[in-house]
Scaffold this motif. Sequence first.
Motif, short mmCIF file in Angstrom:
data_model
loop_
_atom_site.label_atom_id
_atom_site.label_comp_id
_atom_site.label_asym_id
_atom_site.label_seq_id
_atom_site.Cartn_x
_atom_site.Cartn_y
_atom_site.Cartn_z
N ILE A 132 -107.15 -46.36 14.71
CA ILE A 132 -106.06 -47.10 14.06
C ILE A 132 -104.71 -46.71 14.67
CG2 ILE A 132 -104.82 -47.38 11.88
CD1 ILE A 132 -107.59 -47.22 10.50
N GLY A 187 -104.45 -48.18 18.19
CA GLY A 187 -104.20 -49.62 18.10
C GLY A 187 -102.77 -49.93 17.70
N ALA A 188 -102.24 -49.16 16.77
CA ALA A 188 -100.85 -49.36 16.36
C ALA A 188 -99.90 -49.05 17.52
CB ALA A 188 -100.53 -48.48 15.16
N ILE A 200 -107.54 -51.51 15.95
CA ILE A 200 -107.30 -51.33 14.51
C ILE A 200 -108.49 -51.84 13.71
CG2 ILE A 200 -105.86 -52.13 12.58
CD1 ILE A 200 -103.47 -52.03 14.53
N CYS A 226 -110.88 -49.65 11.24
CA CYS A 226 -111.15 -50.00 9.85
C CYS A 226 -112.66 -50.10 9.60
CB CYS A 226 -110.47 -51.31 9.49
SG CYS A 226 -108.68 -51.19 9.39
#
Length: 91
Positions: free
Chosen positions: A19, A22-23, A69, A73
């Motif tokens: 995550i 990806g951010a 992301i 998840c």
Amino acid sequence: MSIVPRRARLFDLAALACILAGAALCAVASARFTEIGKYSYQHPGPASQSALDAADRARYLAYAGVGLIAIGCGVAVVGAIGHSRRKAQQS
């Protein structure tokens, strides 16, 4: 209170890493889009690459960020399901 095994902690760490990566990719893509938006007729940007090519590369970078992301998840959901199953078996 149940003790969380090391495997569950590693799942959480992997999800968090995906995550955050990806951010970061989305943030880099946003910065590149901002840079491309500043191009003008007087300042067209680098001669080696057109603005359209640069925008396409930034778009693909943003897609990769969103994909990471989503994978993060998914890993988090799988880890949570595994934890709830272990907790149900212990009860």
